[in-house]
Design an enzyme around this catalytic site. Structure first.
Site, mmCIF file in Angstrom:
data_model
loop_
_atom_site.group_PDB
_atom_site.id
_atom_site.type_symbol
_atom_site.label_atom_id
_atom_site.label_comp_id
_atom_site.label_asym_id
_atom_site.label_seq_id
_atom_site.Cartn_x
_atom_site.Cartn_y
_atom_site.Cartn_z
ATOM 1 N N LYS A 103 0.853 -1.191 0.000
ATOM 2 C CA LYS A 103 0.000 0.000 0.000
ATOM 3 C C LYS A 103 0.884 1.236 0.000
ATOM 4 O O LYS A 103 1.624 1.477 0.952
ATOM 5 C CB LYS A 103 -0.919 0.018 1.224
ATOM 6 C CG LYS A 103 -1.676 1.351 1.347
ATOM 7 C CD LYS A 103 -2.579 1.438 2.544
ATOM 8 C CE LYS A 103 -2.933 2.902 2.810
ATOM 9 N NZ LYS A 103 -3.836 3.069 3.949
ATOM 10 N N ALA A 190 -9.891 5.116 3.878
ATOM 11 C CA ALA A 190 -9.913 6.248 4.818
ATOM 12 C C ALA A 190 -11.250 6.983 4.793
ATOM 13 O O ALA A 190 -11.866 7.158 3.748
ATOM 14 C CB ALA A 190 -8.801 7.248 4.543
ATOM 15 N N ASN A 212 -9.346 1.456 9.445
ATOM 16 C CA ASN A 212 -8.627 1.139 10.680
ATOM 17 C C ASN A 212 -9.331 1.760 11.885
ATOM 18 O O ASN A 212 -9.881 1.090 12.747
ATOM 19 C CB ASN A 212 -7.173 1.647 10.561
ATOM 20 C CG ASN A 212 -6.266 1.167 11.696
ATOM 21 O OD1 ASN A 212 -5.065 1.019 11.506
ATOM 22 N ND2 ASN A 212 -6.780 0.909 12.883
ATOM 23 N N THR A 213 -9.365 3.100 11.908
ATOM 24 C CA THR A 213 -9.844 3.802 13.096
ATOM 25 C C THR A 213 -11.309 3.485 13.417
ATOM 26 O O THR A 213 -11.669 3.400 14.595
ATOM 27 C CB THR A 213 -9.667 5.320 12.903
ATOM 28 O OG1 THR A 213 -8.333 5.551 12.439
ATOM 29 C CG2 THR A 213 -9.865 6.076 14.201
#
Lengths: 260, 72
Positions: A103, A190, A212-213
């Protein structure tokens, strides 16, 4: 017909069943991280390349909890602000793990973590020439997406919103334009905050979602991981099913004939 | 160990003294790392894992030793 269509998707000749890629940052500990990956059903996780702690090399490491033989590690270039730094990082990643599917992200500034597209494009060209298979984090710009593809990107990964913001997809039109123009997989990378955001990305025809978050910072990350798995599957199913046309006014669902 | 028997190198930004004649493989082992899980860069050049045991450490070498950590 299967209960859930499990048609899989292919990036650079490698086929995966799960369309959800998850990060491995920001978790309370490795055990929670591993449990969340399992609950998400993800077959690919992103990982960062960092200096080992030479003063205390006995600390637990990610590989003790998430087995790279079972889950594909996708090394990232998080924290890199120039093409050179990103290329250097991925060369090290390839030596450390042997993986060429990577990535690429080259950031423009710390405040928004918005990609620097000029550096990103330059790095993509170099990496592709060196035999890497770069999946590329990018702006939600259909022209930039085409240029990346021409430069050798094996997947286009536009942001839905700034990294870690959880704002959800801010521009569905540009994401859809990228999907329509791309010959390689498109994944929203994202900006996802909750399950419906992931479903929106999939309903637009994206091949997958990377997050992710949204999972790591949920109050119950494992439950949110499961929610994201279901949302990605639901969004994909809805996309394949073909949604109804929108109308401005109501259209009754019960027949008008035979009213008493 | 006297100064004559040792070399000064930098590893991940920290200065360290290692025995003269060490290979990079010996250096990695001395730190306590599994060479299969790290990558080594010496003076900005990657050292292929297969050659870690062949390359001798030279006074003033700067090493970066990296591995994978959690990230998004």
């Amino acid at each position: 017909m299967p209960e859930i269509s499990n048609e899989g998707w292919t990036v650079a000749g490698r086929t995966f069943n799960s369309r959800l890629i998850v990060g491995t940052g920001k978790y309370k500990d490795f055990a929670e991280n591993a449990a969340a990956v399992a609950a998400s059903g993800a077959e690919i996780v992103t990982v960062a390349v960092r200096r080992v702690n030479i003063s205390d090399p006995s600390q637990p490491v990610l590989m003790d909890y998430i087995d790279p033989k079972k889950i594909t590690y996708l090394p990232n270039t998080a924290g890199c602000f120039t093409a050179e730094d990103a290329i250097r990082t991925l060369r090290l990643a390839r030596e450390a793990g042997g993986w060429d599917l990577v990535k690429l992200e080259v950031l423009g500034e710390a405040r928004t973590l918005y990609p620097n597209m000029r550096e990103t494009l330059r790095a993509t060209e170099v990496l592709a020439k060196e035999g890497f298979l770069p999946m590329v984090y990018c702006a939600d710009d259909p022209i930039a997406a085409q240029q990346l593809e021409e430069a050798g990107a094996v997947a286009i990964m536009p942001l839905g919103a700034p990294i870690g913001s959880g704002l959800g997809l801010q521009n569905r039109v540009t994401i859809r334009l990228i999907v329509e123009g791309a010959k390689v997989p498109v994944l929203v990378d994202a900006g996802v905050g909750t399950a419906s955001d992931a479903a929106v990305a999939m309903e637009l025809g994206c091949d997958g979602v990377l997050m992710n978050t949204a999972i790591a910072e949920a109050k119950d990350p494992i439950r949110m991981a499961r929610a994201m798995k279901l949302a990605v599957e639901a969004g994909r199913e809805a996309y394949l099913a073909g949604r109804m046309q929108k109308r401005l006014y109501a259209d009754p669902s019960s027949p008008l004939a035979g009213l008493i | 160990m006297t100064h004559a028997d040792t070399l000064e190198v930098r590893i991940n930004g920290e200065t360290r003294r290692v025995s003269a004649g060490s290979t990079i493989a010996a250096l990695v082992a001395e730190i306590g790392l599994d060479p299969a899980r790290v990558a080594v860069e010496r003076n900005l050049e990657i050292v292929p894992r297969s050659t870690l045991g062949d390359v001798a450490v030279v006074d003033g070498d700067a090493f970066e030793i990296v591995h994978f950590v959690g990230g998004g």
